[in-house]
Write an enzyme that holds these catalytic residues in place. Sequence first.
Site, short mmCIF file in Angstrom:
data_model
loop_
_atom_site.label_atom_id
_atom_site.label_comp_id
_atom_site.label_asym_id
_atom_site.label_seq_id
_atom_site.Cartn_x
_atom_site.Cartn_y
_atom_site.Cartn_z
N LYS A 30 -24.13 -31.48 39.06
CA LYS A 30 -25.57 -32.54 38.86
C LYS A 30 -25.18 -33.95 38.58
O LYS A 30 -24.19 -34.31 38.40
CB LYS A 30 -26.57 -32.28 38.76
CG LYS A 30 -26.89 -30.78 39.20
CD LYS A 30 -28.18 -30.15 38.19
CE LYS A 30 -28.35 -28.73 38.11
NZ LYS A 30 -29.39 -29.02 39.69
N ARG B 5 -30.75 -18.89 43.82
CA ARG B 5 -31.26 -18.07 44.69
C ARG B 5 -30.34 -16.72 44.67
O ARG B 5 -30.72 -15.68 45.32
CB ARG B 5 -31.07 -17.98 46.17
CG ARG B 5 -30.23 -19.50 46.34
CD ARG B 5 -30.11 -20.08 47.92
NE ARG B 5 -31.08 -21.35 47.46
CZ ARG B 5 -31.14 -22.55 47.94
NH1 ARG B 5 -31.87 -23.15 48.99
NH2 ARG B 5 -32.46 -23.35 47.55
#
Length: 496
Positions: A270, A344
Amino acid sequence: MTITFTDAAADMTDIGGTAVVLVGGDGKLSGAASAANEAMGGALRRALDAKSFKAKHGDTLAFPFPGGMKADKLILAGLGTDAQKPTDARTLGGKIGAALGKLDAPGATVFAGDLDAALVAELAAGITMRRYAFAKYKTGKDADKLGSGGVDIVTGDKAATAAAFIDADALAQGMFFTRDLVSEPANVLYPATFAERLEDLSEHGVEVTVMGDAELEKIGMGSLLCVGLGSQHESKVVVMKWNGADDASAAPFCVVGKGVTFDTGGISIKPAGGMEEMTMDMGGAGVVSGLMKTVALRKAKANVVGIVGLVENMPDGMATRPGDIVTSLSGKTIEVINTDAEGRLVLADLLTYAQREFKPAATVNLATLTGAIIVALGNYNAGLFSNSDALSEQLADAAGAEGEGIWRMPLSKEYDDLIKSSLADMKNVGGRSAGSITAAQFLQRFVNDSPWAHIDIAGVTLMKEAKPLHPKGASGWGVATLNRLVRDNFEPKDSA
């Protein structure tokens, strides 16, 4: 903060510290408000007549050093004309708690007027919710006043109010547990220490089982385990069981949470700006944990199973790379296109495990899953995705009753094309278009036909502004909604 209840008549002029009195939307002064007005030479009446205070629901007006009274401060709080629902009373309590904070008043005496016991209990819970403070790492005088002090609430029926407060306080304590977990830094809260805190729930009757890397690898949780390969911390899965139903074998309600204790994005790292907030990426697991504490404290007459996957997503020589293919517990293979779409991958195995092991009546998973849901809904609503209209309606009703925003988003086969892989059964991202939807489509592949809902809480977990029931920071969103869902749909009606 300590809450006590009393039904003893108190002379307003003898109350020290801060006193709080209520006035209805009609502006009539009665009871404690009338007594305070008389002691203060009609000051409250003049404020109402001059429209300085309109007595709308949640309005407050502070009087420093009120004449004729020993109190250092007096707060006038408006009931409005429709404050007869639990959430209204709770919100009013939050507004009173905020007013106490502005005055640096550590505690107070609140005269609850003619409110019935259930509403007084909710008002008390609202005060504590708003006065919550994560002051663990504060030092000096600021730490002493944050969230401290006691509130004595004068009510017409002390015993009934105290009894009603048990459930209201159980919700508050579950919410505080969630907020504490979300607020902890990653050097303190990592998978092993998170699991230790959940083991403490056994003191309240929750059956807690912790599984580590070896056991998770043995049962085949390859999707979850691939997320933590770059971390020095062993991944954990914690299963929490509350068996409160009369029929211990009844299919449970199952709630599943993503618990990424820190998320750099892994190899798909990130940007540096804002990365410190990624300590909140375990928010879904935090809500599951808070719910389990609440149902245990109020002794819910339901079977509830909470499952959380606790991992840390870091870059390292062992970390999963973009392009790697992993095999999930379901046997389905996943091409990992972006290692920053790790939540996920964690939830995929947890959902498979939940259905295989517990055959739940319904399953809800929560995760701070996508930035796309914030683009779509801002910080006002969580995103709801579901294969069941009935469960969606139940969740919407529960959220509405508790004053927590939720909005249903679409699921359809057309979106599946976006996560097709030429090398595996699927890929873990579908590009920028419909990002929160494709994440939900991904998760749906790991659930059977039983009722299931995915709630994306990325926009409501960590708030930049204070709200009536929480200060700036961790909100605890979701504990109230799920607790209401359990109460209204998975417990006998006579237990509500």
